[in-house]
Design a protein around this motif. Sequence first.
Motif, mmCIF file in Angstrom:
data_model
loop_
_atom_site.group_PDB
_atom_site.id
_atom_site.type_symbol
_atom_site.label_atom_id
_atom_site.label_comp_id
_atom_site.label_asym_id
_atom_site.label_seq_id
_atom_site.Cartn_x
_atom_site.Cartn_y
_atom_site.Cartn_z
ATOM 1 N N ASN A 123 0.824 -1.203 0.000
ATOM 2 C CA ASN A 123 0.000 0.000 0.000
ATOM 3 C C ASN A 123 0.864 1.262 0.000
ATOM 4 O OD1 ASN A 123 -2.480 1.360 0.124
ATOM 5 N ND2 ASN A 123 -2.478 1.421 2.351
ATOM 6 N N ARG A 124 0.311 2.330 -0.561
ATOM 7 C CA ARG A 124 0.919 3.666 -0.527
ATOM 8 C C ARG A 124 2.309 3.703 -1.165
ATOM 9 N NH1 ARG A 124 -0.458 6.928 4.863
ATOM 10 N NH2 ARG A 124 -0.038 8.571 3.368
ATOM 11 N N VAL A 125 2.420 3.107 -2.326
ATOM 12 C CA VAL A 125 3.695 3.091 -3.057
ATOM 13 C C VAL A 125 3.862 4.402 -3.822
ATOM 14 C CG1 VAL A 125 5.008 1.944 -4.883
ATOM 15 C CG2 VAL A 125 3.660 0.579 -3.264
ATOM 16 N N ASN A 126 5.026 5.008 -3.670
ATOM 17 C CA ASN A 126 5.352 6.245 -4.386
ATOM 18 C C ASN A 126 6.443 5.918 -5.410
ATOM 19 O OD1 ASN A 126 6.721 8.712 -5.108
ATOM 20 N ND2 ASN A 126 5.676 9.707 -3.401
ATOM 21 N N PRO A 127 6.074 5.814 -6.703
ATOM 22 C CA PRO A 127 7.042 5.393 -7.722
ATOM 23 C C PRO A 127 8.295 6.258 -7.784
ATOM 24 C CG PRO A 127 4.815 5.411 -8.623
ATOM 25 C CD PRO A 127 4.733 6.055 -7.273
ATOM 26 N N ALA A 128 8.148 7.575 -7.590
ATOM 27 C CA ALA A 128 9.306 8.475 -7.653
ATOM 28 C C ALA A 128 10.291 8.159 -6.531
ATOM 29 C CB ALA A 128 8.841 9.928 -7.572
ATOM 30 N N MET A 129 9.779 7.884 -5.344
ATOM 31 C CA MET A 129 10.654 7.552 -4.208
ATOM 32 C C MET A 129 11.314 6.190 -4.405
ATOM 33 S SD MET A 129 8.497 8.973 -0.921
ATOM 34 C CE MET A 129 9.832 8.612 0.232
ATOM 35 N N VAL A 130 10.588 5.251 -5.007
ATOM 36 C CA VAL A 130 11.173 3.936 -5.293
ATOM 37 C C VAL A 130 12.343 4.090 -6.261
ATOM 38 C CG1 VAL A 130 10.768 1.668 -6.336
ATOM 39 C CG2 VAL A 130 9.037 2.661 -4.821
ATOM 40 N N LYS A 131 12.148 4.910 -7.297
ATOM 41 C CA LYS A 131 13.206 5.133 -8.300
ATOM 42 C C LYS A 131 14.460 5.731 -7.682
ATOM 43 C CE LYS A 131 11.016 5.617 -12.802
ATOM 44 N NZ LYS A 131 10.698 6.545 -13.919
ATOM 45 N N VAL A 140 -0.906 -0.780 -4.390
ATOM 46 C CA VAL A 140 -1.763 0.410 -4.357
ATOM 47 C C VAL A 140 -0.877 1.645 -4.299
ATOM 48 C CG1 VAL A 140 -3.620 1.619 -3.148
ATOM 49 C CG2 VAL A 140 -3.531 -0.901 -3.122
ATOM 50 N N PRO A 141 -0.910 2.472 -5.342
ATOM 51 C CA PRO A 141 -0.061 3.674 -5.345
ATOM 52 C C PRO A 141 -0.572 4.738 -4.376
ATOM 53 C CG PRO A 141 -0.992 3.200 -7.535
ATOM 54 C CD PRO A 141 -1.679 2.324 -6.566
ATOM 55 N N GLU A 142 0.341 5.575 -3.919
ATOM 56 C CA GLU A 142 -0.035 6.761 -3.136
ATOM 57 C C GLU A 142 -0.949 7.617 -4.016
ATOM 58 O OE1 GLU A 142 -0.233 8.555 0.173
ATOM 59 O OE2 GLU A 142 1.676 7.529 0.148
ATOM 60 N N ASP A 143 -2.049 8.107 -3.443
ATOM 61 C CA ASP A 143 -3.036 8.828 -4.248
ATOM 62 C C ASP A 143 -3.765 9.817 -3.344
ATOM 63 O OD1 ASP A 143 -5.084 9.684 -5.907
ATOM 64 O OD2 ASP A 143 -5.860 7.688 -6.355
ATOM 65 N N GLU A 144 -3.647 11.110 -3.664
ATOM 66 C CA GLU A 144 -4.293 12.135 -2.835
ATOM 67 C C GLU A 144 -5.813 12.004 -2.839
ATOM 68 O OE1 GLU A 144 -4.508 15.791 -6.088
ATOM 69 O OE2 GLU A 144 -2.926 15.791 -4.564
ATOM 70 N N LYS A 145 -6.352 11.313 -3.842
ATOM 71 C CA LYS A 145 -7.812 11.150 -3.900
ATOM 72 C C LYS A 145 -8.334 10.263 -2.769
ATOM 73 C CE LYS A 145 -8.683 12.168 -8.767
ATOM 74 N NZ LYS A 145 -7.368 12.627 -9.175
ATOM 75 N N VAL A 146 -7.453 9.470 -2.149
ATOM 76 C CA VAL A 146 -7.861 8.663 -0.981
ATOM 77 C C VAL A 146 -8.262 9.593 0.158
ATOM 78 C CG1 VAL A 146 -7.095 7.019 0.773
ATOM 79 C CG2 VAL A 146 -6.457 6.672 -1.617
ATOM 80 N N ILE A 147 -7.457 10.635 0.387
ATOM 81 C CA ILE A 147 -7.766 11.604 1.448
ATOM 82 C C ILE A 147 -9.057 12.346 1.124
ATOM 83 C CG2 ILE A 147 -6.956 13.688 2.646
ATOM 84 C CD1 ILE A 147 -4.083 12.700 2.022
ATOM 85 N N ILE A 148 -9.194 12.741 -0.137
ATOM 86 C CA ILE A 148 -10.406 13.459 -0.558
ATOM 87 C C ILE A 148 -11.639 12.590 -0.361
ATOM 88 C CG2 ILE A 148 -11.600 14.472 -2.547
ATOM 89 C CD1 ILE A 148 -8.724 15.191 -3.616
#
Length: 200
Positions: A114-122, A144-152
């Motif tokens: 959960n909450r994977v941030n591709p830029a940080m992984v790179k 599951v990628p990090e997504d601000e729409k989850v907070i919304i």
Amino acid sequence: DLVDVIEGRCRIRQAMIKDKSFSDLYLIPAAQTRDKSAVSPTEMIKLCDQIRDEVGWIIIDSSAGIERGFKNAIAPADEILVITNPDVSAVRDADRIIGIIEAEEKGPASLIINRVNPAMVKKGEMMAAEDILELLAVKLIGIVPEDEKVIISTNIGKPVVTVEKSIAGSAFKNIARRLMGDDVPMIDLDNRDGILHRIS
């Protein structure tokens, strides 16, 4: 709540709270005022057996841990999903939980990252899925990628799977399809524009 049902103060149907968005989705809350020892693994199995024929899926949410609540959650399980964030401490906790699941002979578990941030992984600032899988040695069922729409979606009280162009929502839908037996490829986190295009 759950304890009221088990102790005979109400029927299961009376404890089932109907979701306002999905007519066939219900929640049975855990007891907020009682200790987890108020429920036993045997009672959890009995309760789930009472409603298995009436529903398609029973999902039991549990925090990670070795206490009674976790053992109650896995007792009636046919399938167990371990959810971890891609950081070292969370993966260590997941490893410990997988060990408990195997000791209880309830495995093998499947993994959701959960909450994977591709830029940080790179950049090497976050663990890659491959490294996590190598450490945990379990089947991956979703990322599951990090997504601000989850907070919304949380703030407006709307499931993220119903939010338009939500990458996380799309990932959750794919996990559900895999659980149903569909062969669904993992989201390509290196191509976010392509993901948004496919979701739209």
